[in-house]
Design an enzyme around this catalytic site. Structure first.
Site, PDB file in Angstrom:
ATOM      1  N   GLY A  13       0.784  -1.239   0.000  1.00  0.00           N
ATOM      2  CA  GLY A  13       0.000   0.000   0.000  1.00  0.00           C
ATOM      3  C   GLY A  13       0.813   1.285   0.000  1.00  0.00           C
ATOM      4  N   SER A  14       1.970   1.287  -0.661  1.00  0.00           N
ATOM      5  CA  SER A  14       2.741   2.540  -0.666  1.00  0.00           C
ATOM      6  C   SER A  14       2.083   3.590  -1.567  1.00  0.00           C
ATOM      7  CB  SER A  14       4.194   2.295  -1.065  1.00  0.00           C
ATOM      8  OG  SER A  14       4.311   1.932  -2.414  1.00  0.00           O
ATOM      9  N   ASN A  15       1.452   3.173  -2.661  1.00  0.00           N
ATOM     10  CA  ASN A  15       0.699   4.144  -3.471  1.00  0.00           C
ATOM     11  C   ASN A  15      -0.521   4.665  -2.709  1.00  0.00           C
ATOM     12  OD1 ASN A  15       1.731   4.651  -6.315  1.00  0.00           O
ATOM     13  ND2 ASN A  15       1.988   2.428  -6.125  1.00  0.00           N
ATOM     14  N   MET A  91      -4.657  -6.961  -6.624  1.00  0.00           N
ATOM     15  CA  MET A  91      -4.239  -8.086  -7.464  1.00  0.00           C
ATOM     16  C   MET A  91      -5.395  -9.025  -7.830  1.00  0.00           C
ATOM     17  SD  MET A  91      -1.155  -7.303  -7.933  1.00  0.00           S
ATOM     18  CE  MET A  91      -0.400  -8.758  -8.666  1.00  0.00           C
ATOM     19  N   LEU A  94     -11.302  -7.858 -11.915  1.00  0.00           N
ATOM     20  CA  LEU A  94     -12.702  -7.522 -11.621  1.00  0.00           C
ATOM     21  C   LEU A  94     -13.590  -7.932 -12.793  1.00  0.00           C
ATOM     22  CD1 LEU A  94     -11.772  -4.045 -10.176  1.00  0.00           C
ATOM     23  CD2 LEU A  94     -12.800  -5.909  -8.851  1.00  0.00           C
ATOM     24  N   HIS A 110      -0.165   1.562 -13.245  1.00  0.00           N
ATOM     25  CA  HIS A 110       0.598   0.403 -13.713  1.00  0.00           C
ATOM     26  C   HIS A 110       2.042   0.841 -13.923  1.00  0.00           C
ATOM     27  CE1 HIS A 110       1.328  -3.489 -15.527  1.00  0.00           C
ATOM     28  NE2 HIS A 110       2.015  -2.863 -16.470  1.00  0.00           N
ATOM     29  N   GLU A 175       5.691   6.762  -9.253  1.00  0.00           N
ATOM     30  CA  GLU A 175       4.295   6.383  -9.030  1.00  0.00           C
ATOM     31  C   GLU A 175       3.694   7.208  -7.903  1.00  0.00           C
ATOM     32  OE1 GLU A 175       3.233   2.171  -8.880  1.00  0.00           O
ATOM     33  OE2 GLU A 175       5.251   1.692  -9.563  1.00  0.00           O
TER      34      GLU A 175
HETATM   35  C1  GRF Z   1       2.922  -0.741  -7.677  1.00  0.00           C
HETATM   36  O1  GRF Z   1       4.115  -0.814  -8.414  1.00  0.00           O
HETATM   37  C2  GRF Z   1       1.760  -0.615  -8.604  1.00  0.00           C
HETATM   38  O2  GRF Z   1       2.018   0.173  -9.719  1.00  0.00           O
HETATM   39  C3  GRF Z   1       1.543  -2.032  -9.023  1.00  0.00           C
HETATM   40  O3  GRF Z   1       1.756  -2.795  -7.856  1.00  0.00           O
HETATM   41  C4  GRF Z   1       2.623  -2.077  -6.997  1.00  0.00           C
HETATM   42  C5  GRF Z   1       1.910  -1.885  -5.706  1.00  0.00           C
HETATM   43  O4  GRF Z   1       2.726  -1.297  -4.725  1.00  0.00           O
HETATM   44  N1  GRF Z   1       0.258  -2.186  -9.633  1.00  0.00           N
HETATM   45  P1  GRF Z   1       2.089  -0.645  -3.446  1.00  0.00           P
HETATM   46  O5  GRF Z   1       1.184  -1.689  -2.789  1.00  0.00           O
HETATM   47  O6  GRF Z   1       1.323   0.567  -3.864  1.00  0.00           O
HETATM   48  O7  GRF Z   1       3.253  -0.319  -2.560  1.00  0.00           O
END
Ligand code: GRF
Length: 207
Positions: A13-15, A91, A94, A110, A175
């Site tokens: 969940g870093s994004n 992951m 849907l 992505h 990102e």
């Molecule tokens: C990120 O690289 C995102 O682009 C991809 O999976 C990764 C998820 O990382 N779809 P996080 O859980 O947001 O750290």
């Protein structure tokens, strides 16, 4: 109006964290109203809870098929009066009806310059292809995986000696910067999905 956003995660969940932080700015056009994970052990759930964001776990294993899982997901989103959905390391594939319901209101990030390197292991794909530019894409979600029209992209160089980990780290930093930009564009109506194309506040751009 401030859009109510749900973030769907499966892991660290870093994004998600970067979106939560960005949406705290007083002039940001969206708020994170819910974080949902399909895995109870997703580390991002703790981060969200620590930030005071409501969380929900909808475990895909608890449902007989994708449609039943998506219906449970839809109930959570409805209960929290969600306007926009951000997939962030989510992951699960849907169902088409779920994706169509959220058409133009669901975003994904992505880690490649789409349409290059869709699917799994995009950094390994980029290294194998020998490109010297790589990056990430925020796009609208359509039923076909990693194929929705682009909202915004960021580019990073591929450097001599890069491996998957070093390249992934360089892209991930972008990102974290890019996803809040893309979400704000959609929440402000500066980017919207029309037909199969992203329209940017008056001008059409290639999908
Ligand atoms: C990120 O690289 C995102 O682009 C991809 O999976 C990764 C998820 O990382 N779809 P996080 O859980 O947001 O750290």
């Amino acid at each position: 109006m401030t859009a109510r956003v749900a973030i769907l995660i499966s892991g660290r969940g870093s994004n998600m964290r970067s979106l939560i932080e960005a949406t705290r700015a007083p002039d940001y056009p969206a708020r994170i109203a819910l974080v949902v994970s399909n895995r109870a052990d997703a580390a991002g759930l703790d981060t969200a809870a620590a930030a005071g964001i409501p969380t929900a776990v909808v475990e895909h294993r608890g449902f007989p098929d994708r449609a039943a899982f998506d219906e449970a997901l839809a109930r959570e989103l409805d209960a929290h009066e969600i306007d926009l959905v951000c997939l962030a390391g989510f992951m699960r594939i849907l169902t088409e009806s779920f994706v169509e319901h959220w058409r133009g209101r669901m975003l994904n990030i992505h880690p490649s310059l789409l349409p290059a390197f869709k699917g799994l292991h995009p950094h390994a794909q980029a290294l194998a292809a020998g490109v010297d530019r790589h990056g990430c894409t925020v796009h609208f979600v359509v039923p076909e995986l990693d194929s929705g029209p682009t909202i915004v992209q960021a580019t990073v160089p591929v450097l001599p000696g890069d491996d998957e980990a070093s390249l992934a780290a360089r892209v991930l930093a972008e990102e974290h910067r890019l996803y809040p930009v893309g979400l704000a564009m959609v929440a402000r109506g500066e980017a919207r999905l029309e037909g199969g194309t992203t329209v940017f506040a008056g001008k059409a751009a290639a999908g």
